[in-house]
Scaffold this motif. Structure first.
Motif, PDB file in Angstrom:
ATOM      1  N   LEU A 119     -39.196 -21.336   9.526  1.00 60.81           N
ATOM      2  CA  LEU A 119     -39.336 -20.871  10.906  1.00 60.81           C
ATOM      3  C   LEU A 119     -39.164 -22.052  11.862  1.00 60.81           C
ATOM      4  O   LEU A 119     -39.610 -23.161  11.560  1.00 60.81           O
ATOM      5  N   PRO A 120     -38.564 -21.828  13.035  1.00 60.89           N
ATOM      6  CA  PRO A 120     -38.472 -22.907  14.031  1.00 60.89           C
ATOM      7  C   PRO A 120     -39.863 -23.335  14.485  1.00 60.89           C
ATOM      8  O   PRO A 120     -40.806 -22.548  14.463  1.00 60.89           O
ATOM      9  N   LYS A 121     -40.004 -24.584  14.895  1.00 57.30           N
ATOM     10  CA  LYS A 121     -41.311 -25.110  15.293  1.00 57.30           C
ATOM     11  C   LYS A 121     -41.939 -24.302  16.420  1.00 57.30           C
ATOM     12  O   LYS A 121     -43.153 -24.144  16.478  1.00 57.30           O
ATOM     13  N   ALA A 122     -41.117 -23.804  17.333  1.00 60.61           N
ATOM     14  CA  ALA A 122     -41.637 -23.026  18.463  1.00 60.61           C
ATOM     15  C   ALA A 122     -42.260 -21.718  18.000  1.00 60.61           C
ATOM     16  O   ALA A 122     -43.056 -21.122  18.719  1.00 60.61           O
ATOM     17  N   ASN A 123     -41.913 -21.253  16.805  1.00 64.38           N
ATOM     18  CA  ASN A 123     -42.410 -19.976  16.300  1.00 64.38           C
ATOM     19  C   ASN A 123     -43.492 -20.120  15.243  1.00 64.38           C
ATOM     20  O   ASN A 123     -43.838 -19.152  14.581  1.00 64.38           O
ATOM     21  N   ARG A 124     -44.046 -21.315  15.080  1.00 66.70           N
ATOM     22  CA  ARG A 124     -45.077 -21.520  14.064  1.00 66.70           C
ATOM     23  C   ARG A 124     -46.465 -21.516  14.686  1.00 66.70           C
ATOM     24  O   ARG A 124     -46.699 -22.140  15.712  1.00 66.70           O
ATOM     25  N   LEU A 125     -47.367 -20.822  14.035  1.00 64.98           N
ATOM     26  CA  LEU A 125     -48.778 -20.820  14.417  1.00 64.98           C
ATOM     27  C   LEU A 125     -49.433 -21.938  13.619  1.00 64.98           C
ATOM     28  O   LEU A 125     -49.444 -21.905  12.393  1.00 64.98           O
ATOM     29  N   LYS A 126     -49.959 -22.952  14.318  1.00 69.42           N
ATOM     30  CA  LYS A 126     -50.421 -24.145  13.610  1.00 69.42           C
ATOM     31  C   LYS A 126     -51.922 -24.367  13.679  1.00 69.42           C
ATOM     32  O   LYS A 126     -52.556 -24.686  12.687  1.00 69.42           O
ATOM     33  N   SER A 127     -52.492 -24.243  14.853  1.00 70.52           N
ATOM     34  CA  SER A 127     -53.875 -24.682  15.029  1.00 70.52           C
ATOM     35  C   SER A 127     -54.878 -23.689  14.436  1.00 70.52           C
ATOM     36  O   SER A 127     -54.643 -22.485  14.376  1.00 70.52           O
ATOM     37  N   ARG A 128     -55.981 -24.232  14.002  1.00 74.53           N
ATOM     38  CA  ARG A 128     -57.064 -23.435  13.438  1.00 74.53           C
ATOM     39  C   ARG A 128     -57.606 -22.441  14.471  1.00 74.53           C
ATOM     40  O   ARG A 128     -57.946 -21.307  14.134  1.00 74.53           O
ATOM     41  N   LYS A 129     -57.668 -22.866  15.728  1.00 77.60           N
ATOM     42  CA  LYS A 129     -58.173 -21.982  16.793  1.00 77.60           C
ATOM     43  C   LYS A 129     -57.280 -20.757  16.962  1.00 77.60           C
ATOM     44  O   LYS A 129     -57.775 -19.652  17.206  1.00 77.60           O
ATOM     45  N   ASP A 130     -55.967 -20.952  16.861  1.00 76.18           N
ATOM     46  CA  ASP A 130     -55.048 -19.817  16.968  1.00 76.18           C
ATOM     47  C   ASP A 130     -55.257 -18.835  15.820  1.00 76.18           C
ATOM     48  O   ASP A 130     -55.300 -17.622  16.029  1.00 76.18           O
ATOM     49  N   PHE A 131     -55.372 -19.353  14.597  1.00 74.85           N
ATOM     50  CA  PHE A 131     -55.612 -18.489  13.444  1.00 74.85           C
ATOM     51  C   PHE A 131     -56.920 -17.727  13.616  1.00 74.85           C
ATOM     52  O   PHE A 131     -56.994 -16.521  13.377  1.00 74.85           O
ATOM     53  N   GLN A 132     -57.974 -18.422  14.061  1.00 76.45           N
ATOM     54  CA  GLN A 132     -59.273 -17.779  14.239  1.00 76.45           C
ATOM     55  C   GLN A 132     -59.210 -16.697  15.311  1.00 76.45           C
ATOM     56  O   GLN A 132     -59.821 -15.634  15.164  1.00 76.45           O
ATOM     57  N   ALA A 133     -58.472 -16.952  16.392  1.00 76.83           N
ATOM     58  CA  ALA A 133     -58.341 -15.958  17.459  1.00 76.83           C
ATOM     59  C   ALA A 133     -57.636 -14.701  16.944  1.00 76.83           C
ATOM     60  O   ALA A 133     -58.045 -13.578  17.257  1.00 76.83           O
ATOM     61  N   VAL A 134     -56.599 -14.881  16.145  1.00 78.86           N
ATOM     62  CA  VAL A 134     -55.870 -13.730  15.597  1.00 78.86           C
ATOM     63  C   VAL A 134     -56.770 -12.951  14.645  1.00 78.86           C
ATOM     64  O   VAL A 134     -56.817 -11.721  14.692  1.00 78.86           O
ATOM     65  N   PHE A 135     -57.517 -13.651  13.789  1.00 77.11           N
ATOM     66  CA  PHE A 135     -58.409 -12.959  12.853  1.00 77.11           C
ATOM     67  C   PHE A 135     -59.550 -12.263  13.586  1.00 77.11           C
ATOM     68  O   PHE A 135     -59.984 -11.186  13.188  1.00 77.11           O
ATOM     69  N   ARG A 136     -60.045 -12.858  14.668  1.00 73.85           N
ATOM     70  CA  ARG A 136     -61.182 -12.294  15.393  1.00 73.85           C
ATOM     71  C   ARG A 136     -60.764 -11.101  16.261  1.00 73.85           C
ATOM     72  O   ARG A 136     -61.448 -10.081  16.277  1.00 73.85           O
TER      73      ARG A 136
END
Length: 138
Positions: free
Chosen positions: A3-20
């Motif tokens: 995936l292009p860098k602009a389309n990657r979810l990287k940070s832990r906060k982003d993952f947590q927000a999506v899961f929450r």
């Protein structure tokens, strides 16, 4: 294909927000968590990005995607990495069809390690993205 860098979810906060806060869609091999873009509030980590890059209607924020594979899927890293590459390649094909601004996490289920076929991943991803209303025209 990665995936292009602009389309990657990287940070832990982003993952947590999506899961929450994200919605869930389940398939036989994959689970999709999708967080709808919100124009009213901007997460803390996106504030720096918006100040350095002005986003207007001509240049919308790109959809960012993360792939999560547990060791429950396979103890062997080779198998997990192969699955991750196959899913990333399927998502790369679907990128032009995705609506901008979404944050997505694709979670691989343990059943995918035994019976993984690239076409099945592509078909199931399309189906899950359509159910979550992430695809253009879903």
């Amino acid at each position: 294909m990665a995936l292009p860098k602009a389309n990657r979810l990287k940070s832990r906060k982003d993952f947590q927000a999506v899961f929450r806060e994200g919605t869930r869609r389940h398939g036989s091999y994959l689970t999709l968590r999708a967080l709808r873009p919100s124009s009213s509030r901007v997460p803390y980590e996106d504030v720096a990005a918006t100040t350095t890059q002005p986003t207007d209607s001509a240049n919308p924020v790109s959809t960012r995607i993360g792939i999560s594979i547990s060791t429950k899927v396979s103890k062997r890293a080779v198998v997990r990495n192969r699955l991750k590459r196959q899913i990333a390649a399927a998502l790369h094909k679907l990128l032009p069809k995705l609506l901008p601004g979404w944050r997505l996490v694709v979670i691989v289920k343990p059943t995918a390690a035994q019976e993984c076929v690239r076409e099945q991943f592509l078909q199931e991803l399309e189906q899950l993205l359509a159910q979550a209303e992430v695809l253009n025209g879903y």
